[in-house]
Design an enzyme around this catalytic site. Structure first.
Site, PDB file in Angstrom:
ATOM      1  N   CYS A   1       0.819  -1.216   0.000  1.00 31.97           N
ATOM      2  CA  CYS A   1       0.000   0.000   0.000  1.00 31.97           C
ATOM      3  C   CYS A   1       0.854   1.269   0.000  1.00 31.97           C
ATOM      4  O   CYS A   1       0.458   2.289  -0.568  1.00 31.97           O
ATOM      5  CB  CYS A   1      -0.968  -0.004   1.171  1.00 31.97           C
ATOM      6  SG  CYS A   1      -0.206  -0.198   2.798  1.00 31.97           S
TER       7      CYS A   1
ATOM      8  N   HIS B   1      -2.983   1.172   7.072  1.00 35.47           N
ATOM      9  CA  HIS B   1      -3.023   1.155   5.608  1.00 35.47           C
ATOM     10  C   HIS B   1      -2.707   2.559   5.086  1.00 35.47           C
ATOM     11  O   HIS B   1      -3.219   3.551   5.602  1.00 35.47           O
ATOM     12  CB  HIS B   1      -4.424   0.702   5.169  1.00 35.47           C
ATOM     13  CG  HIS B   1      -4.650   0.728   3.692  1.00 35.47           C
ATOM     14  ND1 HIS B   1      -3.914  -0.032   2.805  1.00 35.47           N
ATOM     15  CD2 HIS B   1      -5.557   1.436   2.933  1.00 35.47           C
ATOM     16  CE1 HIS B   1      -4.358   0.191   1.568  1.00 35.47           C
ATOM     17  NE2 HIS B   1      -5.346   1.075   1.627  1.00 35.47           N
TER      18      HIS B   1
END
Length: 256
Positions: A90, A193
């Site tokens: 990510c 994230h």
């Protein structure tokens, strides 16, 4: 009750006027010279022989009039680069989405930076070792930005995002809690994230790699509202991606 047919005598009385009443035109016979002699062509046949002639004339008129009209602005939406989630990369996706360039950074680049920052570490909870599976921390992101002449400014959540000078900020990277998945299954666990946000064509977009497509946020006021909402969440952090010059002079802030 149907209409009675005309007697033969009445048809004679109607003559040409009867045909005109039915919408028919008289045929005028003229002679045209052809290759093998004379060809008899009716006046109406000459006029209607090619029904596309009138259509072509109308198209010519419309095209000539359109050429005189001012050009219309293009309504084609801007192309948006959106990198989708692979493994736990990510951080890589967020960087490339902010730069709108799939070649800005690579997995090998981030892995090399990570190993340079942590030469004696093979596996840590948030960095996936020699396999290069990703989940890199903020130190890798900051070092990666420096290789391209940019810097990451860690935003102090005690301040309101209204004091950010948006025109001097290239993009935003948020670190937010995200649900963990195992294939199609959504697990009752959360991990941090990285997501990218930036402006494209006058509109700010959420370029989260877990989204199916870029999600429009809107204008600057709507962006600030979005950032405030995100920062109210638990364990959420915000990075401003700015050029080194902007970072040096701190022109990413507008105290007014």
């Amino acid at each position: 009750m149907g209409s009675a047919p005309y007697p033969a005598g009445e048809w004679k009385g109607k003559g040409r006027g009867g045909l005109q009443e039915l919408g028919c035109m008289r045929w005028k016979v003229s002679k045209q010279k052809g290759g093998g002699g004379e060809v008899v062509v009716g006046a109406e046949e000459r006029r209607c022989r090619d029904p596309t002639d009138s259509q072509q004339q109308q198209q010519d008129l419309s095209s000539s009039s359109s050429s005189l009209s001012p050009p219309q602005p293009s309504l084609t939406p801007p192309a948006i680069y959106h990198e989708k989630q692979r493994r736990e990369l990510c951080a890589l996706h967020a960087l490339n989405n902010v730069f709108q360039d799939g070649t800005a950074f690579s997995r090998d680049t981030l892995q090399e930076i990570y190993q340079r920052l942590s030469p004696g570490t093979l596996v840590t909870p948030h960095k996936k070792s020699m396999l290069g599976n990703g989940n890199y921390d903020v130190n890798v992101i900051m070092a990666a930005l420096q290789t391209r002449g940019f810097a990451a400014v860690w935003w102090d959540k005690r301040r309101d995002v209204g004091s950010i000078e948006l025109s001097n900020v290239t993009g935003f990277i948020l670190n937010v809690p995200s649900n963990l998945r195992w294939g199609p299954l959504r697990l009752p666990l959360k991990r941090q994230h990285w997501i990218g946000v930036r402006e494209v064509g006058g509109v700010y977009y959420n370029l989260d790699s877990k989204l199916r497509s870029p999600q429009p946020i809107g204008n600057p006021d709507e962006l600030r509202k979005f950032l405030r909402q995100q920062l109210r969440g638990k364990n959420c952090e915000l990075l401003l991606v700015v050029s080194e010059e902007v970072e040096a002079h701190q022109t990413w802030r507008c105290d007014g």
